[in-house]
Design a protein around this motif. Structure first.
Motif, PDB file in Angstrom:
ATOM      1  N   TRP A   1       0.832  -1.215   0.000  1.00  0.00           N
ATOM      2  CA  TRP A   1       0.000   0.000   0.000  1.00  0.00           C
ATOM      3  C   TRP A   1       0.859   1.255   0.000  1.00  0.00           C
ATOM      4  O   TRP A   1       2.013   1.231   0.441  1.00  0.00           O
ATOM      5  CB  TRP A   1      -0.903   0.043   1.249  1.00  0.00           C
TER       6      TRP A   1
ATOM      7  N   ARG B   1      -2.089   5.499   2.578  1.00  0.00           N
ATOM      8  CA  ARG B   1      -3.053   4.442   2.884  1.00  0.00           C
ATOM      9  C   ARG B   1      -2.650   3.691   4.160  1.00  0.00           C
ATOM     10  O   ARG B   1      -3.496   3.343   4.998  1.00  0.00           O
ATOM     11  CB  ARG B   1      -3.170   3.479   1.691  1.00  0.00           C
TER      12      ARG B   1
ATOM     13  N   PHE C   1      -8.745   2.975   3.769  1.00  0.00           N
ATOM     14  CA  PHE C   1      -9.533   3.979   3.042  1.00  0.00           C
ATOM     15  C   PHE C   1     -10.296   4.857   4.023  1.00  0.00           C
ATOM     16  O   PHE C   1     -10.795   4.378   5.045  1.00  0.00           O
ATOM     17  CB  PHE C   1     -10.511   3.304   2.068  1.00  0.00           C
TER      18      PHE C   1
END
Ligand SMILES: [Zn+2]
Length: 271
Positions: free
Chosen positions: A53, A57, A80
């Motif tokens: 990621w 994030r 998220f």
């Protein structure tokens, strides 16, 4: 991500023994390195591909894990930023700032009783029931001494209010005194008086303020400012449940509890 939330992340990293640099509310290389280390320590709680990621994030995932570890529901640990994470971040920020979880407010239902038959907030009805603005005032001898909020060295033992609300306000303040006692009243600033009778237009409005009839009273204005909601206003906290119950059982209306602004204020009308 909000600066306040980044600060929470950085401070928590420091508390855990990582080195994100100074708590400056901005995510840079040092913070990201520390977040990577913190996530590695918690990798069982993360999806299998987390290592790939982006750094932003991962930062969100770290925040989500901090929430989860404190039983704050932030949804899936997915990195998220959705509404659930946003709400959880606010809850975590408040928990770390005050040591207390925010009080559930969806359950808050102001009482709708009206034993004194207070009129509606409507100028014609108010003039009929209470008299013209500024008239029909009496002195209310207080069950416990108050201090003037803008001049705390000044103690008062009475203030002017409309004759029609006198007995009710006195009963409420007597119950406040019996319930909390003077020491607790001072701690909670329930003796910080912000005014009652004041013939003026509403702040931010063109109609007469309820203070013009001497049927509205303000307490602790400094900690319950006009536009503050329940996230900031002190009178929205659980400690004040009894305070509000005593007023509401007499039919008074709290704008804080019914509209979530002006938590300092209580008035003898129905909305
Ligand atoms: Zn007021």
């Amino acid at each position: 991500m909000k600066t306040a939330v980044v600060r929470v992340i950085q401070q928590t990293l420091i508390n855990e023994g990582f080195k994100p640099g100074t708590v400056d509310g901005r995510l840079g290389d040092n913070s990201y390195r520390a977040i990577n280390e913190a996530l590695t320590k918690r990798k069982e709680g993360l999806p299998g591909d987390w290592a790939a990621w982006s750094n932003p994030r991962k930062s969100i995932a770290y925040l989500q894990l901090l929430c989860k570890e404190r039983s704050i529901d932030s949804g899936d640990i997915d990195g998220f930023w959705g509404p659930q994470t946003d709400y959880a971040a606010d809850t975590l920020t408040q928990l770390l700032a005050t040591g207390e979880m925010p009080k559930p407010w969806r359950d808050e239902t102001p009482l709708s009783v009206n034993p004194n038959n207070w009129p509606l907030q409507n100028e014609a009805e108010l003039n009929t029931y209470y008299g013209a603005v500024g008239t029909n005032q009496v002195s209310l001898a207080l069950p416990y001494p108050h201090r003037v909020a803008w001049d705390l060295k000044t103690t008062i033992n009475s203030y002017q209010c409309n004759a029609k609300v006198h007995d009710s306000a006195k009963r409420v303040l007597k119950r406040v005194f019996d319930h909390y006692g003077m020491e607790r009243i001072k701690e909670l600033c329930l003796d910080r008086w912000g005014g009652c009778l004041n013939v003026r237009k509403m702040r931010g409005g063109t109609q007469w303020s309820m203070h013009s009839w001497g049927i509205a009273i303000d307490y602790d204005p400094e900690d319950n400012q006009l536009k503050w909601g329940r996230d900031k206003a002190v009178f929205a906290r659980t400690d004040y449940d009894a305070w509000w119950r005593f007023w509401e059982e007499e039919g008074w209306t709290s704008l804080g509890r019914s509209k979530n602004y002006d938590w300092m204020h209580v008035q003898a009308t129905k909305l």
